[in-house]
Scaffold this active site. Structure first.
Site, PDB file in Angstrom:
ATOM      1  N   SER A 176     -15.935  -2.722   2.735  1.00 38.04           N
ATOM      2  CA  SER A 176     -15.837  -1.506   1.916  1.00 38.04           C
ATOM      3  C   SER A 176     -15.667  -1.948   0.466  1.00 38.04           C
ATOM      4  CB  SER A 176     -14.684  -0.612   2.382  1.00 38.04           C
ATOM      5  OG  SER A 176     -13.477  -1.344   2.433  1.00 38.04           O
ATOM      6  N   GLU A 233     -14.435  -0.731  -3.570  1.00 38.31           N
ATOM      7  CA  GLU A 233     -13.632   0.226  -4.354  1.00 38.31           C
ATOM      8  C   GLU A 233     -14.138   0.301  -5.800  1.00 38.31           C
ATOM      9  OE1 GLU A 233      -9.371  -0.032  -3.786  1.00 38.31           O
ATOM     10  OE2 GLU A 233      -9.069   0.132  -5.946  1.00 38.31           O
ATOM     11  N   ASP A 264       1.873   4.777  -9.376  1.00 37.07           N
ATOM     12  CA  ASP A 264       2.951   4.145 -10.156  1.00 37.07           C
ATOM     13  C   ASP A 264       3.793   5.217 -10.824  1.00 37.07           C
ATOM     14  OD1 ASP A 264       2.506   1.474  -9.535  1.00 37.07           O
ATOM     15  OD2 ASP A 264       0.816   1.395 -10.920  1.00 37.07           O
ATOM     16  N   PHE A 284      -3.074  -7.948 -14.522  1.00 39.06           N
ATOM     17  CA  PHE A 284      -3.012  -7.150 -13.279  1.00 39.06           C
ATOM     18  C   PHE A 284      -1.983  -7.736 -12.316  1.00 39.06           C
ATOM     19  CE2 PHE A 284      -7.681  -5.487 -12.704  1.00 39.06           C
ATOM     20  CZ  PHE A 284      -7.466  -4.550 -13.686  1.00 39.06           C
ATOM     21  N   HIS A 290     -12.114  -5.443   2.061  1.00 43.72           N
ATOM     22  CA  HIS A 290     -12.224  -4.359   1.072  1.00 43.72           C
ATOM     23  C   HIS A 290     -12.259  -5.013  -0.313  1.00 43.72           C
ATOM     24  CE1 HIS A 290     -11.466  -0.318  -0.647  1.00 43.72           C
ATOM     25  NE2 HIS A 290     -10.655  -0.924  -1.485  1.00 43.72           N
TER      26      HIS A 290
HETATM   27  P1  FAD Z   1       4.950   3.515  -1.411  1.00 40.27           P
HETATM   28  O1  FAD Z   1       4.426   3.158  -0.074  1.00 40.27           O
HETATM   29  O2  FAD Z   1       5.639   4.829  -1.552  1.00 40.27           O
HETATM   30  O3  FAD Z   1       5.919   2.328  -1.865  1.00 40.27           O
HETATM   31  C1  FAD Z   1       6.375   2.221  -3.213  1.00 40.27           C
HETATM   32  C2  FAD Z   1       7.703   1.463  -3.266  1.00 40.27           C
HETATM   33  O4  FAD Z   1       8.739   2.287  -2.741  1.00 40.27           O
HETATM   34  C3  FAD Z   1       7.740   0.178  -2.424  1.00 40.27           C
HETATM   35  O5  FAD Z   1       8.566  -0.753  -3.101  1.00 40.27           O
HETATM   36  C4  FAD Z   1       8.395   0.615  -1.121  1.00 40.27           C
HETATM   37  O6  FAD Z   1       9.098  -0.431  -0.460  1.00 40.27           O
HETATM   38  C5  FAD Z   1       9.371   1.699  -1.602  1.00 40.27           C
HETATM   39  N1  FAD Z   1       9.499   2.780  -0.627  1.00 40.27           N
HETATM   40  C6  FAD Z   1       8.506   3.376   0.085  1.00 40.27           C
HETATM   41  N2  FAD Z   1       8.982   4.366   0.861  1.00 40.27           N
HETATM   42  C7  FAD Z   1      10.307   4.416   0.622  1.00 40.27           C
HETATM   43  C8  FAD Z   1      11.353   5.238   1.117  1.00 40.27           C
HETATM   44  N3  FAD Z   1      11.096   6.235   1.992  1.00 40.27           N
HETATM   45  N4  FAD Z   1      12.617   4.996   0.661  1.00 40.27           N
HETATM   46  C9  FAD Z   1      12.856   4.012  -0.245  1.00 40.27           C
HETATM   47  N5  FAD Z   1      11.904   3.207  -0.742  1.00 40.27           N
HETATM   48  C10 FAD Z   1      10.655   3.408  -0.330  1.00 40.27           C
HETATM   49  N6  FAD Z   1      -2.608   3.312  -7.900  1.00 40.27           N
HETATM   50  C11 FAD Z   1      -3.168   4.372  -8.546  1.00 40.27           C
HETATM   51  O7  FAD Z   1      -2.551   4.958  -9.446  1.00 40.27           O
HETATM   52  N7  FAD Z   1      -4.420   4.829  -8.203  1.00 40.27           N
HETATM   53  C12 FAD Z   1      -5.141   4.274  -7.202  1.00 40.27           C
HETATM   54  O8  FAD Z   1      -6.263   4.719  -6.913  1.00 40.27           O
HETATM   55  C13 FAD Z   1      -4.579   3.150  -6.500  1.00 40.27           C
HETATM   56  N8  FAD Z   1      -5.233   2.579  -5.464  1.00 40.27           N
HETATM   57  C14 FAD Z   1      -4.640   1.562  -4.759  1.00 40.27           C
HETATM   58  C15 FAD Z   1      -5.300   1.041  -3.635  1.00 40.27           C
HETATM   59  C16 FAD Z   1      -4.723   0.018  -2.889  1.00 40.27           C
HETATM   60  C17 FAD Z   1      -5.460  -0.510  -1.674  1.00 40.27           C
HETATM   61  C18 FAD Z   1      -3.465  -0.516  -3.264  1.00 40.27           C
HETATM   62  C19 FAD Z   1      -2.840  -1.638  -2.481  1.00 40.27           C
HETATM   63  C20 FAD Z   1      -2.781   0.007  -4.364  1.00 40.27           C
HETATM   64  C21 FAD Z   1      -3.351   1.055  -5.122  1.00 40.27           C
HETATM   65  N9  FAD Z   1      -2.693   1.633  -6.212  1.00 40.27           N
HETATM   66  C22 FAD Z   1      -3.279   2.692  -6.892  1.00 40.27           C
HETATM   67  C23 FAD Z   1      -1.386   1.120  -6.654  1.00 40.27           C
HETATM   68  C24 FAD Z   1      -0.220   1.919  -6.034  1.00 40.27           C
HETATM   69  O9  FAD Z   1      -0.283   3.271  -6.459  1.00 40.27           O
HETATM   70  C25 FAD Z   1       1.075   1.271  -6.515  1.00 40.27           C
HETATM   71  O10 FAD Z   1       1.228   0.001  -5.945  1.00 40.27           O
HETATM   72  C26 FAD Z   1       2.313   2.117  -6.344  1.00 40.27           C
HETATM   73  O11 FAD Z   1       3.367   1.529  -7.138  1.00 40.27           O
HETATM   74  C27 FAD Z   1       2.841   2.217  -4.922  1.00 40.27           C
HETATM   75  O12 FAD Z   1       2.062   3.023  -4.147  1.00 40.27           O
HETATM   76  P2  FAD Z   1       2.290   3.039  -2.535  1.00 40.27           P
HETATM   77  O13 FAD Z   1       1.428   4.102  -1.995  1.00 40.27           O
HETATM   78  O14 FAD Z   1       2.182   1.693  -1.992  1.00 40.27           O
HETATM   79  O15 FAD Z   1       3.846   3.511  -2.526  1.00 40.27           O
END
Ligand code: FAD
Length: 278
Positions: A8, A10, A101, A208, A258
């Site tokens: 895939s 991105e 973020d 990055f 990916h």
């Molecule tokens: P989460 O899974 O919510 O985790 C974030 C942090 O919070 C982690 O440290 C985790 O341990 C902690 N955490 C999670 N759940 C809990 C809880 N219930 N209680 C306490 N702590 C918790 N960013 C963008 O803005 N746009 C994009 O399109 C984008 N695409 C991405 C695609 C991929 C494949 C990846 C790997 C990252 C991408 N990102 C993107 C970056 C991502 O948004 C950031 O890394 C962001 O800081 C965390 O998102 P997450 O969904 O992993 O968050």
């Protein structure tokens, strides 16, 4: 050409007419590898919602599976509900589901604090309509309080209903293997696809990597630094290193690869064409 390799790609949503034309060309080149889907990123706080949607709909209209990234930080339930309806109405079936973020300053986090809450909400609102991808971090998320807590938080997303995961990029294959071992030991069985970042430019990669917590191993960093003013040599080294990483991962048996394309096809085509494993 490798037709059978599950892949895939991105993209980010382009801003200008030239960027849109460039992405069409990139897509045409990468389509030859018969990818499972093309995904399109989403800007922090909804800053690219319209462009993400337009890009995804254009890709889908060309007959490919298109997966928008959707992030929840600073969003309300109503905004997410509207976005989900727009995607359902166009027949989109896959989402890359993220927190995003956390914005700096006095910005409200909105109705969702973490990605697991978004996954639960999407399941609650739309059942099994979407295949939900989530993010995984073999070298741990930069905000992780500990390795164990980050693993527990990843599991929370899986239990909320994620179908598969894509990892942050890494250059240490062992970090990925250990992550998968721990997931399996913890009963997590969804496919976890490695995210692959080609090396285009050292300064950009270093920036990055600093932000997202992906380690550039010392031996690689020093070699890339030495080529700072010699882009062709830097890219040739990057193609070698990333091709070897992909070979190692494929030999181990990863479900798919990916690629973070940065809307460019040339370097990725060289990497894929190098691969022995089809
Ligand atoms: P989460 O899974 O919510 O985790 C974030 C942090 O919070 C982690 O440290 C985790 O341990 C902690 N955490 C999670 N759940 C809990 C809880 N219930 N209680 C306490 N702590 C918790 N960013 C963008 O803005 N746009 C994009 O399109 C984008 N695409 C991405 C695609 C991929 C494949 C990846 C790997 C990252 C991408 N990102 C993107 C970056 C991502 O948004 C950031 O890394 C962001 O800081 C965390 O998102 P997450 O969904 O992993 O968050």
């Amino acid at each position: 050409m490798k037709q059978n390799l599950p892949l895939s790609f991105e993209f980010f949503p382009p801003k200008t007419a030239d960027g849109i034309a460039n992405l069409r060309e990139t897509r045409t080149q990468l389509a030859q590898y018969n990818p499972e889907f093309f995904s399109v990123t989403f800007g922090a706080g909804g800053s690219t919602t319209d462009r993400t949607k337009e890009t995804v709909f254009e890709i889908q209209a060309e007959g490919y599976q298109a997966a928008p990234h959707i992030s929840c930080i600073s969003s309300s339930k109503e905004e997410i509900r509207e976005l989900l309806s727009a995607y359902q109405a166009k027949g989109i079936k896959r989402l890359v589901t993220l927190r995003g973020d956390v914005p700096s300053g006095e910005v409200s986090v909105g109705d969702f604090k973490y990605a697991n809450e978004l996954v639960s909400f999407i399941r609650q609102e739309t059942g099994d309509w979407f295949h939900l991808e989530v993010a995984a971090y073999p070298e741990f998320h930069p905000e992780a309080l500990s390795a164990a807590k980050d693993m527990a938080n990843f599991k929370r997303k899986v239990e909320a209903g994620a179908d598969s995961a894509i990892t942050q990029y890494f250059y240490n294959a062992d970090a990925y293997f250990r992550f998968i071992d721990e997931c399996e030991a913890d009963g997590i069985t969804i496919p976890i696809v490695p995210g692959i970042m080609p090396i285009y430019n050292y300064t950009q990669l270093a920036r990055f990597s600093g932000v997202c917590g992906a380690e550039i191993p010392r031996w690689l960093r020093l070699r890339l630094e030495a080529y700072a003013d010699d882009l062709p040599s830097l890219r040739a080294l990057g193609v070698d290193v990333v091709s070897e990483l992909c070979e190692t991962l494929l030999a181990w048996g990863v479900p798919s690869l990916h690629f973070y394309t940065l809307n460019q096809a040339g370097t990725i085509s060289k990497i894929i064409d190098n691969l022995e494993i089809k």
